[in-house]
Design an enzyme around this catalytic site. Structure first.
Site, PDB file in Angstrom:
ATOM      1  N   GLU A  27       0.852  -1.194   0.000  1.00  0.00           N
ATOM      2  CA  GLU A  27       0.000   0.000   0.000  1.00  0.00           C
ATOM      3  C   GLU A  27       0.883   1.237   0.000  1.00  0.00           C
ATOM      4  OE1 GLU A  27      -2.948   0.240   3.121  1.00  0.00           O
ATOM      5  OE2 GLU A  27      -3.664   2.188   2.422  1.00  0.00           O
ATOM      6  N   ASN A 172     -12.172  -0.593  -1.177  1.00  0.00           N
ATOM      7  CA  ASN A 172     -11.572  -1.067   0.072  1.00  0.00           C
ATOM      8  C   ASN A 172     -12.377  -0.592   1.279  1.00  0.00           C
ATOM      9  OD1 ASN A 172      -9.132  -2.098   1.691  1.00  0.00           O
ATOM     10  ND2 ASN A 172      -9.327   0.017   2.430  1.00  0.00           N
ATOM     11  N   GLU A 173     -12.739  -1.510   2.132  1.00  0.00           N
ATOM     12  CA  GLU A 173     -13.351  -1.210   3.445  1.00  0.00           C
ATOM     13  C   GLU A 173     -14.356  -0.056   3.384  1.00  0.00           C
ATOM     14  OE1 GLU A 173     -10.317  -0.815   6.498  1.00  0.00           O
ATOM     15  OE2 GLU A 173      -9.791  -2.931   6.345  1.00  0.00           O
ATOM     16  N   GLU A 292      -6.621  -8.809   3.800  1.00  0.00           N
ATOM     17  CA  GLU A 292      -5.791  -8.134   4.823  1.00  0.00           C
ATOM     18  C   GLU A 292      -5.888  -8.957   6.099  1.00  0.00           C
ATOM     19  OE1 GLU A 292      -6.150  -3.918   5.566  1.00  0.00           O
ATOM     20  OE2 GLU A 292      -6.672  -3.554   3.464  1.00  0.00           O
ATOM     21  N   GLN A 350       1.298  -5.794   5.861  1.00  0.00           N
ATOM     22  CA  GLN A 350       1.681  -5.510   4.499  1.00  0.00           C
ATOM     23  C   GLN A 350       3.045  -6.151   4.242  1.00  0.00           C
ATOM     24  OE1 GLN A 350       1.207  -1.272   3.738  1.00  0.00           O
ATOM     25  NE2 GLN A 350      -0.863  -1.251   4.568  1.00  0.00           N
TER      26      GLN A 350
HETATM   27  O1  AHR Z   1      -3.141  -2.270   6.318  1.00  0.00           O
HETATM   28  C1  AHR Z   1      -3.401  -1.056   6.947  1.00  0.00           C
HETATM   29  C2  AHR Z   1      -4.832  -0.562   6.744  1.00  0.00           C
HETATM   30  O2  AHR Z   1      -5.720  -1.376   7.471  1.00  0.00           O
HETATM   31  C3  AHR Z   1      -5.388  -0.586   5.355  1.00  0.00           C
HETATM   32  O3  AHR Z   1      -5.077   0.535   4.609  1.00  0.00           O
HETATM   33  C4  AHR Z   1      -6.871  -0.653   5.572  1.00  0.00           C
HETATM   34  O4  AHR Z   1      -7.556  -1.262   4.512  1.00  0.00           O
HETATM   35  C5  AHR Z   1      -7.002  -1.373   6.894  1.00  0.00           C
HETATM   36  O5  AHR Z   1      -7.901  -0.759   7.746  1.00  0.00           O
END
Ligand code: AHR
Length: 505
Positions: A27, A172-173, A292, A350
């Site tokens: 990211e 995303n989310e 994730e 990550q």
């Molecule tokens: O991985 C860190 C963050 O955690 C990501 O950007 C998000 O999708 C999640 O809340």
């Protein structure tokens, strides 16, 4: 001393150990990209600024798929900012991480990096502040062969052949109020369905991931999935799941049982997806993209964000992982494998610096965090068919999850080589004798027992000065007698037990 038992039977299969379960995530956040995978001028960097030491560790980690470019970042991102001559690219405010994004690294750099790393790209489109049009433009740029404005722009930027990206996340989310462009389930479901339908008109071969919940504690959990899937089921291939486990409160018994929660999370999402399938009469079973997951000392995030104004690539959530965290990560991988029939993609979040298995110093070395090891060994040895195991185990009490088994296991059988690999976690604070009944696979002999044990030094971490402090070690090779074997799993440990047909080396 309490003993545990495990019977292996190759007749009880779950499904193939899909390589896509060993994914990771890059990211634009903190130093994951800048100072992580990309650092022009670093002694190991190539002419394009890709750090050679990070590339080598990525390959060693055995990563299969890498999700990009976010995360929360993607919800404010304009992909066009990151292509074309670097000098012309705009500097922008990234609202997700209160950071200045220089856009020096973008889609084309990521695709070059992915090819060098030997990983499959998984691209996320922005459905927070953008919509169908921009998703289509990005797909055309990436996957259309040529002869249109955007595909020819890619060729002009040096990529003659289409990238052929197969996996795409629809935002995303978007269930999270922190997300730029946060939506209700109905708003997101409609947008995701329309985006999916249109994207498949450009490239019907792609697989699409609809956003599930940001975690299982969200107040909308399960109803979000149900509503989103009512809109999208026929158009998508996966529903996402995200989860992080925070060890900050020091409750070791509970953090070691995190996989119990992940297991229940997966079962809940499967049940919800199957409910929608039944209601809408779909025969196709949807799979989960667990895109994730990790251990994260999340309670420290706010302090990182409060400490500064708008800057480029600040150090964000660079957690130092302990030996206990490595055991937890190993157990989460066991859980993902155990659901290999319904979890088709998984990405540890990550890859570099940001809650990552790979740590770097800008201008300095890169090293393996403790959590690197269970990931790398699982990716290396989980080859073949995942077998269902029903361990008989003592239990212990946890504050968060009640009474849980001390032992967690999964087995993978490689039909080609005949090798059986058992991954086993001892969550208990004392050594655990384990009796294995392998008579279902006659003629096996012990090959190796590798263990990452946290019992003696639970808070140990790997640092630049001591990069090898937490590493797995080889234990006594297991012996077999009449199809049975007994091993000792050290206190608080993650283990790989390998058996091969007699006669093979
Ligand atoms: O991985 C860190 C963050 O955690 C990501 O950007 C998000 O999708 C999640 O809340």
């Amino acid at each position: 001393m309490r003993t545990a038992q495990l019977t292996i039977d190759p007749a009880f299969t779950i499904g193939p150990a899909d390589r896509r379960l060993f994914g990771s995530f890059v990211e634009h956040m903190g130093r994951c990209v800048y100072g992580g995978v990309y650092e022009p001028g670093h002694p190991t960097a190539d002419g394009r600024g890709l750090r050679g030491d990070v590339l080598a560790l990525t390959r060693e980690l055995g990563v299969s798929v890498v999700r990009y470019p976010g995360g929360n970042f993607v919800s404010g991102y304009r992909w066009e900012d990151g292509v074309g001559p670097v000098g012309d690219r705009p500097r922008r405010l990234d609202l997700a991480w209160k950071t200045i994004e220089t856009n020096a690294f973008g889609l084309d750099e990521f695709m070059t990096w992915a090819a060098e790393a030997g990983v499959e790209p998984m691209m996320a489109v922005n459905l927070g502040t953008r919509g169908v049009r921009e998703a289509l433009d990005l797909l055309e740029y990436a996957n259309h062969p040529g002869g249109t404005q955007l595909s020819d722009l890619r060729r002009k930027h040096g990529a003659e052949e289409p990238y052929g990206v197969r996996l795409w996340c629809l935002g995303n989310e978007l269930d999270g109020p922190w997300q730029v462009g946060h939506k209700t389930a109905d708003e997101y479901g409609r947008l995701a369905a329309e985006t999916a339908r249109a994207m498949k008109m450009i490239d019907p071969s792609i697989s699409l991931v609809a956003c599930g919940s940001s975690n299982r504690r969200m107040p909308t959990f399960a109803s979000w999935e149900a509503t989103v899937l009512e809109h999208t089921y026929e158009h998508v291939d996966y529903i996402s799941a995200h989860t992080y486990y925070d060890p900050s409160d020091g409750d070791r018994a509970s953090i070691l049982a995190s996989a119990v929660d992940m297991d229940n999370f997966i079962r809940d999402v499967v049940a919800t997806a199957d409910h929608v399938a039944a209601k809408q009469r779909h025969r196709r079973k949807l799979r989960i993209s667990f895109d994730e997951w990790n251990v994260w000392y999340e309670s420290r995030l706010q302090a990182d964000l409060d400490r500064r104004g708008w800057v480029e690539a600040p150090a964000l959530i660079e957690d130092d992982f302990t030996a206990v965290d490595a055991v937890v990560v190993g157990d989460l991988l066991i859980t993902l494998l155990r659901h290999a029939d319904r979890v088709g993609v998984a990405c540890q979040a990550q890859l570099a610096n940001v809650i990552a298995p790979i740590r770097t110093r800008t201008g300095g070395p890169a090293w393996r965090q403790s959590i690197f090891h269970p990931f790398a060994l699982t990716a290396r040895y989980a080859r073949g068919t995942v077998l269902r195991t029903e361990p008989v185990s003592p239990t212990y009490e946890t504050k968060k999850y009640g009474e849980v088994p001390v032992l967690d296991t999964v087995a993978v059988h490689d039909e080609e080589t005949g090798v059986l690999t058992v991954f086993a976690v001892n969550r208990g604070e004392t050594d655990l004798p384990l009796d294995l009944d392998l008579r279902g696979l006659p003629g096996l002999r012990g090959l190796a027992h590798t263990s990452l044990a946290a019992g003696d030094d639970p808070t140990a971490t790997n640092t630049e000065a001591e990069p090898e402090r937490v590493t797995p070690r080889e234990m006594n090779t297991p012996t077999t007698d009449g199809g049975r074997s007994s091993v000792l799993l050290p206190a608080v440990s993650w283990n790989v037990l390998r058996f091969a047909p007699t006669g093979d080396v």
